[in-house]
Design an enzyme around this catalytic site. Structure first.
Site, short mmCIF file in Angstrom:
data_model
loop_
_atom_site.label_atom_id
_atom_site.label_comp_id
_atom_site.label_asym_id
_atom_site.label_seq_id
_atom_site.Cartn_x
_atom_site.Cartn_y
_atom_site.Cartn_z
N LYS A 113 -8.23 -3.69 13.01
CA LYS A 113 -6.70 -2.81 13.58
C LYS A 113 -6.37 -3.24 15.13
CE LYS A 113 -5.82 -0.40 9.88
NZ LYS A 113 -4.38 -0.93 9.34
N ILE A 156 -4.02 11.44 10.68
CA ILE A 156 -2.96 11.76 9.76
C ILE A 156 -3.62 12.31 8.25
CG2 ILE A 156 -0.93 11.08 8.16
CD1 ILE A 156 -0.78 10.73 11.36
N GLY A 162 0.93 -1.26 0.09
CA GLY A 162 0.10 0.08 0.00
C GLY A 162 0.83 1.31 -0.13
N ASN A 194 1.46 -2.08 5.37
CA ASN A 194 0.32 -0.85 5.40
C ASN A 194 -0.79 -0.90 4.58
OD1 ASN A 194 0.19 2.29 5.83
ND2 ASN A 194 0.08 2.01 3.46
N SER A 227 -3.76 1.27 13.87
CA SER A 227 -4.60 2.49 13.91
C SER A 227 -4.91 2.91 15.41
CB SER A 227 -5.52 2.48 12.93
OG SER A 227 -6.86 3.47 13.42
N TYR A 268 -13.61 -1.98 11.15
CA TYR A 268 -12.37 -1.49 10.89
C TYR A 268 -11.45 -1.59 12.20
CZ TYR A 268 -8.52 2.13 10.02
OH TYR A 268 -7.41 2.55 9.80
N ALA A 269 -12.17 -0.87 13.46
CA ALA A 269 -11.46 -0.91 14.68
C ALA A 269 -10.96 -2.61 15.27
CB ALA A 269 -12.41 -0.24 15.66
#
Length: 251
Positions: free
Chosen positions: A160, A189, A13, A91, A142, A156-157
């Protein structure tokens, strides 16, 4: 600055955002860099810049990191071109789509886990025969994996958080080969597709108010800690997760 001129690096990535920032930082310090991309093909000017920075020809390879056959082929190609590998940065990943648990389908759940966690597993396994003893692996996790993320971040959480657990387990698994495995957990970011796709200007402004330093991060702010983790000076650090969030959250 640590000299990586004798190191061979693969970043998944790496075509945009945090990944490209990491690729640039390694190239600037003389590493031979290879990176993969799926949807963000690098422009010729980026390849020229990396060549100028590192003094060697960069490899930019398209890859669906959730496809085991593709992963094995790309890793084999990088190893053949470079004569092996010293550093891997996992990544590749993304949120895919925000969804609360009530709206989260099994299909979306599995897709998010695959994009973020299965990809990390597949690439890490594929490099084992070609990465040098004493090498380094860094997984890009993350802040969401530590604090649960924002609204609609259930899948997503979770993925990660799994990346952080995978990092700890792999650090123990590869310790006999002196291969160190660490993670970074970036917060807000900017200059990345993530916040362009899944955040709003109002959301970013509200997040900055919750950051102790009252400013967002940028890809270079993630690249610095990643390079440190891969350096000889940090040679006694493994299984760690480095928070990069300006004081928004302390693990």
């Amino acid at each position: 600055m640590t000299d990586f001129s004798n190191k061979r690096v693969l970043v998944t990535g790496g075509g945009v955002g945090i990944g490209l920032g990491i690729v640039r930082a390694f190239a600037e310090r003389g590493a031979k860099v290879a990176f993969t991309w799926l949807t963000h093909e690098p422009e010729a000017s980026v390849i020229d810049e990396l060549r100028s920075l590192s003094g060697s020809e960069p490899l930019a390879l398209q890859l669906d990191a959730t496809d085991e056959a593709q992963v094995n082929a790309v890793v084999a190609q990088v190893a053949k071109e470079f004569g092996g590998l010293d550093i891997l940065v996992n990544n590749a990943g993304g949120m895919v789509q925000r969804a609360s648990l009530a709206d989260l389908t099994a299909e979306l759940w599995h897709k998010v886990q695959d994009v973020n966690m299965t990809s990390t597993f597949l690439v890490s396994k594929a490099v084992l025969p070609v990465i040098a003893d004493g090498g380094s692996i860094v997984n890009v996790a993350s802040l969401a994996g530590e604090n649960g993320g924002g609204a609609g971040s259930v899948a997503y959480a979770t993925s990660k958080a799994a990346s952080i657990g995978f990092t700890k387990a792999l650090a123990k698994d590869l310790a006999p080969r002196q291969i160190r495995v660490n993670a970074v957990a970036p917060g807000l970011i900017l200059d990345t597709p993530f916040h362009e796709l899944f955040n709003t200007p109002e959301g970013r402004a509200a997040a900055i108010e919750g950051i102790a330093l009252k400013k967002p991060g940028h890809p270079a702010d993630v690249a610095g800690p990643v390079l440190s983790l891969c350096s000889d000076e940090w040679g006694f650090v493994t299984g760690a997760t480095i928070d990069i969030n300006g004081g928004q959250y302390f693990s």
